[in-house]
Enzyme design. Structure first.
Site, PDB file in Angstrom:
ATOM      1  CE1 TYR A   1       0.147  -8.076   7.945  1.00  0.00           C
ATOM      2  CE2 TYR A   1      -0.686  -8.301   5.697  1.00  0.00           C
ATOM      3  CZ  TYR A   1      -0.815  -7.807   6.984  1.00  0.00           C
ATOM      4  OH  TYR A   1      -1.910  -7.062   7.301  1.00  0.00           O
TER       5      TYR A   1
ATOM      6  CG  LEU B   1       2.799  -8.692  23.481  1.00  0.00           C
ATOM      7  CD1 LEU B   1       1.724  -8.393  22.452  1.00  0.00           C
ATOM      8  CD2 LEU B   1       2.147  -9.015  24.824  1.00  0.00           C
TER       9      LEU B   1
ATOM     10  CE  LYS C   1      -2.261  -9.243  10.546  1.00  0.00           C
ATOM     11  NZ  LYS C   1      -2.243  -8.875  11.969  1.00  0.00           N
TER      12      LYS C   1
ATOM     13  CG  ASN D   1       7.896  -4.395  20.636  1.00  0.00           C
ATOM     14  OD1 ASN D   1       7.380  -3.551  19.919  1.00  0.00           O
ATOM     15  ND2 ASN D   1       8.378  -5.537  20.171  1.00  0.00           N
TER      16      ASN D   1
ATOM     17  CB  SER E   1      -5.272  -8.285   6.474  1.00  0.00           C
ATOM     18  OG  SER E   1      -5.065  -7.802   5.168  1.00  0.00           O
TER      19      SER E   1
ATOM     20  CB  ILE F   1      -4.794   0.540  13.451  1.00  0.00           C
ATOM     21  CG1 ILE F   1      -4.436   0.612  11.958  1.00  0.00           C
ATOM     22  CG2 ILE F   1      -6.291   0.332  13.626  1.00  0.00           C
ATOM     23  CD1 ILE F   1      -4.650  -0.685  11.195  1.00  0.00           C
TER      24      ILE F   1
ATOM     25  CE  LYS G   1       2.334  -1.077   9.732  1.00  0.00           C
ATOM     26  NZ  LYS G   1       1.495   0.075   9.753  1.00  0.00           N
TER      27      LYS G   1
ATOM     28  CB  SER H   1       9.382  -3.093  17.430  1.00  0.00           C
ATOM     29  OG  SER H   1       8.079  -3.366  16.968  1.00  0.00           O
TER      30      SER H   1
ATOM     31  CG  PHE I   1     -11.231  -3.982   2.670  1.00  0.00           C
ATOM     32  CD1 PHE I   1     -11.901  -4.728   3.631  1.00  0.00           C
ATOM     33  CD2 PHE I   1     -11.204  -4.473   1.376  1.00  0.00           C
ATOM     34  CE1 PHE I   1     -12.549  -5.923   3.312  1.00  0.00           C
ATOM     35  CE2 PHE I   1     -11.858  -5.660   1.034  1.00  0.00           C
ATOM     36  CZ  PHE I   1     -12.523  -6.378   1.993  1.00  0.00           C
TER      37      PHE I   1
HETATM   38  C1  UD1 Z   1      -0.967  -4.119   1.278  1.00  0.00           C
HETATM   39  C2  UD1 Z   1      -1.152  -5.563   1.658  1.00  0.00           C
HETATM   40  C3  UD1 Z   1      -2.157  -5.712   2.764  1.00  0.00           C
HETATM   41  C4  UD1 Z   1      -1.779  -4.851   3.931  1.00  0.00           C
HETATM   42  C5  UD1 Z   1      -1.677  -3.412   3.444  1.00  0.00           C
HETATM   43  C6  UD1 Z   1      -1.298  -2.482   4.556  1.00  0.00           C
HETATM   44  C7  UD1 Z   1      -0.769  -6.939  -0.335  1.00  0.00           C
HETATM   45  C8  UD1 Z   1      -1.399  -7.811  -1.369  1.00  0.00           C
HETATM   46  N1  UD1 Z   1      -1.597  -6.344   0.532  1.00  0.00           N
HETATM   47  O1  UD1 Z   1      -2.166  -3.686   0.658  1.00  0.00           O
HETATM   48  O2  UD1 Z   1      -2.238  -7.035   3.166  1.00  0.00           O
HETATM   49  O3  UD1 Z   1      -2.765  -4.979   4.922  1.00  0.00           O
HETATM   50  O4  UD1 Z   1      -0.693  -3.340   2.409  1.00  0.00           O
HETATM   51  O5  UD1 Z   1       0.010  -2.651   4.994  1.00  0.00           O
HETATM   52  O6  UD1 Z   1       0.409  -6.768  -0.332  1.00  0.00           O
HETATM   53  N2  UD1 Z   1       0.722   1.651  -5.192  1.00  0.00           N
HETATM   54  C9  UD1 Z   1       1.363   2.381  -6.199  1.00  0.00           C
HETATM   55  N3  UD1 Z   1       2.524   3.007  -5.892  1.00  0.00           N
HETATM   56  C10 UD1 Z   1       3.104   2.944  -4.637  1.00  0.00           C
HETATM   57  C11 UD1 Z   1       2.452   2.207  -3.625  1.00  0.00           C
HETATM   58  C12 UD1 Z   1       1.259   1.568  -3.947  1.00  0.00           C
HETATM   59  O7  UD1 Z   1       0.870   2.463  -7.321  1.00  0.00           O
HETATM   60  O8  UD1 Z   1       4.174   3.517  -4.448  1.00  0.00           O
HETATM   61  C13 UD1 Z   1      -0.557   0.990  -5.492  1.00  0.00           C
HETATM   62  C14 UD1 Z   1      -0.513  -0.521  -5.291  1.00  0.00           C
HETATM   63  O9  UD1 Z   1      -0.082  -1.168  -6.455  1.00  0.00           O
HETATM   64  C15 UD1 Z   1      -1.975  -0.807  -4.941  1.00  0.00           C
HETATM   65  C16 UD1 Z   1      -2.435   0.457  -4.211  1.00  0.00           C
HETATM   66  O10 UD1 Z   1      -1.507   1.475  -4.589  1.00  0.00           O
HETATM   67  O11 UD1 Z   1      -2.727  -0.940  -6.103  1.00  0.00           O
HETATM   68  C17 UD1 Z   1      -2.409   0.306  -2.710  1.00  0.00           C
HETATM   69  O12 UD1 Z   1      -1.165  -0.202  -2.304  1.00  0.00           O
HETATM   70  P1  UD1 Z   1      -0.749  -0.351  -0.769  1.00  0.00           P
HETATM   71  O13 UD1 Z   1      -1.008   0.928  -0.057  1.00  0.00           O
HETATM   72  O14 UD1 Z   1       0.641  -0.894  -0.723  1.00  0.00           O
HETATM   73  O15 UD1 Z   1      -1.783  -1.396  -0.177  1.00  0.00           O
HETATM   74  P2  UD1 Z   1      -2.149  -2.893  -0.661  1.00  0.00           P
HETATM   75  O16 UD1 Z   1      -1.105  -3.431  -1.571  1.00  0.00           O
HETATM   76  O17 UD1 Z   1      -3.547  -2.856  -1.154  1.00  0.00           O
END
Ligand code: UD1
Length: 337
Positions: A150, A60, A154, A33, A125, A13, A85, A35, A178
């Site tokens: 994590y 930092l 936040k 950094n 977040s 981002i 993150k 990383s 989001f």
């Molecule tokens: C997660 C974090 C959020 C973080 C974001 C970005 C949680 C609750 N939220 O969001 O805080 O800011 O990552 O790093 O952990 N999915 C699949 N298959 C996959 C991967 C994901 O079905 O292989 C689904 C997940 O179940 C979810 C959706 O896709 O329903 C989005 O997943 P993901 O991209 O990991 O984001 P979040 O879990 O919403």
């Protein structure tokens, strides 16, 4: 010309935000950094904008290095992205997460206090809302107990900023993202996940590219339109522009309180299957996937009410989900050639 410090400015981002800042005439200085990124991103930003941002490889967590930086550089605002993150990783390494995410934040704010600097933007977040009781999620929704380390960084990060902004007259905005996806339309910068991607879109693009055998869809028995979980996916360039809008609000002194927070999403909820179908359609590709059990810790549905952000920041999303998924695929193809 206003000079803006972007920490984590070579990350996903951060790099897109640096491009938008430069396009809008801001002077940018980056601290990173390296990383979770590479120095090549600096060259890519320079190619896109025609201007090489000033870059400092600083960690930092090292207070003296932070002090030295501010001794030598005056800035008119700070956009703070630098942080760990990964949700899963944070559960196994809580101390690393607390050390990195809190120390960096505190050292920056201490410098702002000591040098009377103003205008701070924080990467927050939607995870702060947990499973919200009402949808779409407005800024009035209560912050719920964090489900991950994590997420806690936040929530507590926002509290640290709120207390500091009140005590020391520092104006600050937290943007509650989001699900940021996609990349720059130039295909010169994008998301660079290390190892097996945890997030949906990089897993989809790597599967489509043949790097992963198949995508696991985590659960199809949720109470949603097609049984899969629903999220609010926002293009990273739209998200980057929200930072410029928030910065302008602070610089122009349009903020109503010293600490404000806004939801930054598209306002649309998409299920995992809808994302897969749209990805297949716009890129004319078939994706290998199977339905598996739910992933622990996942919320069922989360999407933003963007009315307040649209009005107060004078900002809205412009890039369609179709376009974003096209860009994500083009970016993936560039990584695998
Ligand atoms: C997660 C974090 C959020 C973080 C974001 C970005 C949680 C609750 N939220 O969001 O805080 O800011 O990552 O790093 O952990 N999915 C699949 N298959 C996959 C991967 C994901 O079905 O292989 C689904 C997940 O179940 C979810 C959706 O896709 O329903 C989005 O997943 P993901 O991209 O990991 O984001 P979040 O879990 O919403």
């Amino acid at each position: 010309m206003k000079k803006i410090l972007v920490t984590g400015g070579l990350g996903f981002i951060g790099s897109h935000t640096v491009v938008e800042l430069q396009n809008k005439g801001f002077e940018v200085v980056i601290i990173d950094n390296l990383s979770n990124t590479t120095i090549d991103v600096l060259g890519q930003i320079t190619e896109i904008t025609g201007t090489k941002p000033d870059f400092h490889q600083i960690d930092l967590r090292i207070k003296n290095d932070v002090k030295d930086f501010f001794k030598n550089n005056h800035v008119d605002g700070i956009i703070h992205f630098a942080a760990y993150k990964a949700v899963g990783e944070s559960m196994g390494e809580p101390l690393e997460y607390y050390e990195n995410n809190f120390n960096s934040l505190i050292y920056l704010l201490q410098e702002m206090r000591d040098r009377k600097l103003d205008n701070f933007i924080f990467s927050s977040s939607c995870t702060v809302y947990g499973q919200a009781d009402k949808l779409p999620i407005t800024e009035e929704a209560p912050v719920k107990a964090a489900e991950s380390v994590y997420g806690n960084t936040k929530q507590v990060g926002e509290e640290i900023i709120k207390d500091t902004s009140k005590a020391h007259n520092i104006n600050a905005i937290a943007l509650r993202y989001f699900n940021p996806i996609g990349g720059h339309p130039s295909i010169k910068i994008g998301e660079l996940p290390v190892g097996v991607p945890q997030n949906l879109i990089p897993f989809i693009t790597q599967t489509a590219a043949g790097m992963r055998e198949e995508l696991s869809v985590f659960g199809n028995d949720y109470p949603t339109k097609d049984g899969t979980a629903v999220r609010d996916y926002i293009d990273v360039v739209d998200l980057a522009r929200a930072h410029i809008a928030a910065l302008r609000r602070l610089i122009d002194k349009k903020n109503k309180k010293s600490f404000e927070y806004f939801n930054v999403g598209s306002g649309n909820g998409s299920s995992v299957l809808e994302i897969i179908n749209t990805f297949e359609k716009v890129n004319n590709i078939k994706l290998n996937y199977k339905i598996v059990g739910r992933r622990e810790g996942d919320v069922v549905v989360a999407f933003a009410d963007t009315a307040i952000a649209n009005k107060e920041l004078n900002w809205k999303t412009e890039i369609s989900l179709e376009k974003t998924l096209e860009t994500a695929w083009k970016w993936q193809l560039k990584q695998t050639v």
